[in-house]
Design an enzyme around this catalytic site. Structure first.
Site, PDB file in Angstrom:
ATOM      1  N   LYS A   1      18.727  30.994 -60.258  1.00 43.82           N
ATOM      2  CA  LYS A   1      19.327  31.666 -59.099  1.00 43.82           C
ATOM      3  C   LYS A   1      18.310  32.498 -58.313  1.00 43.82           C
ATOM      4  CE  LYS A   1      24.145  31.684 -60.585  1.00 43.82           C
ATOM      5  NZ  LYS A   1      25.387  32.470 -60.722  1.00 43.82           N
TER       6      LYS A   1
ATOM      7  N   ASP B   1      29.494  33.261 -55.411  1.00 40.40           N
ATOM      8  CA  ASP B   1      30.145  33.913 -56.550  1.00 40.40           C
ATOM      9  C   ASP B   1      31.008  35.082 -56.070  1.00 40.40           C
ATOM     10  OD1 ASP B   1      29.087  32.234 -58.474  1.00 40.40           O
ATOM     11  OD2 ASP B   1      27.353  33.513 -58.875  1.00 40.40           O
TER      12      ASP B   1
END
Length: 284
Positions: A75, A111
């Protein structure tokens, strides 16, 4: 008569190490079938090194991938690789989406949307106070989602208090000592576990819910098992709960819409298919 050139299938995927555990290919395959889209969503394992990641992304762009989801440990690599970065990705310091175009690679963090939508499903008026357990990358996304939902009194507890203090300074939070976390819930509206405690193969999360407001929501970002000991205890006490599967489904929506160009619906049918897949893998 000149034949029309055949349109290439849409290509997308999820990149991580390891990655075969991911449920994202199941989600996107179901949505593509529903929408009648000719497309493929593929798990792609890439070693943790940034140079390996960059080479893999260059290759995917060359063969025409529309974009990829990013999972652990890439990420931060995705953020570094990107040509443009959304505000959400900047604030979390991580990206779980890369979208490829002629302008370059655009980084996003869905997210935040994923958790916010999962909470909205269960609680239309979530209140003002929250306690978040954990201070890793997942916690940052949850904290931003809570801010989006209107929470103003957010407390954080982490096993390493220094990391909790770092996030507290960034997001204007109150730090709670890990050993006193069960004592800090008497007037909160949502409790969120973002740690790995309770996950399959990890130690359980020890938490006493006795002082929790009866109307409070309890959330756990873990989806293997689907019901952690925290969620089981919460349900036994009559609390509404949110599991990691809800967040996973909702965070997948922006990617599918961006890459496959069709609508993506989170519903009981999708949830049921994922529950069956987890059972098949022995992780439900």
């Amino acid at each position: 008569m000149t034949e029309k050139p055949q349109k290439s299938p849409v290509l997308a995927g999820v990149v991580g190490c390891p990655v075969n555990h991911s449920l994202s290919p199941v989600i996107h395959t179901i949505w593509a079938k529903r929408a009648g889209v000719d497309g493929y969503y593929i798990p792609i394992e890439v070693p943790p090194d940034y140079d390996e990641f960059a080479r893999a992304m260059d290759s995917l762009r060359t063969v025409g991938f529309a974009g990829v989801n990013i999972t652990i440990p890439h990420k931060e690599n995705a953020l570094r690789y990107a040509d443009s970065v959304s505000e959400n990705a900047k604030q979390t310091g991580a990206a779980n989406m890369l979208t490829f175009s002629e302008e370059g690679a655009a980084a996003e963090n869905s997210d935040i949307i994923g958790f916010a939508e999962a909470v909205r499903e269960k609680k239309s008026a979530p209140g003002m106070s929250a306690l978040v357990l954990g201070a890793g990358g997942a916690a940052r996304g949850v904290l931003l989602a809570l801010k989006t939902l209107g929470f103003t009194d957010i407390r954080i507890a982490n096993r390493t208090i220094e990391r909790a203090k770092e996030l507290a300074e960034l997001f204007d939070l109150t730090v709670i000592d890990w050993t006193k976390k069960s004592e800090a819930i008497d007037n909160i509206d949502i409790l969120v576990n973002t740690t790995s405690l309770g996950m399959s193969g990890q130690p359980p999360l020890e938490f006493n819910l006795s002082a929790l407001n009866p109307s409070a929501l309890v959330a756990d970002i873990v989806y293997a098992p689907l019901k952690t000991s925290l969620l089981k205890d919460a349900e036994d006490k009559g609390h509404a709960t949110v599991n990691g599967l809800a967040m996973l489904m909702h965070q997948a929506v922006p990617g599918f819409r961006a890459w496959f160009g069709a609508d993506a619906k989170v519903d009981d049918e999708l949830r049921g298919e994922l529950v069956k897949e987890l059972a098949r893998r022995g992780k439900s």
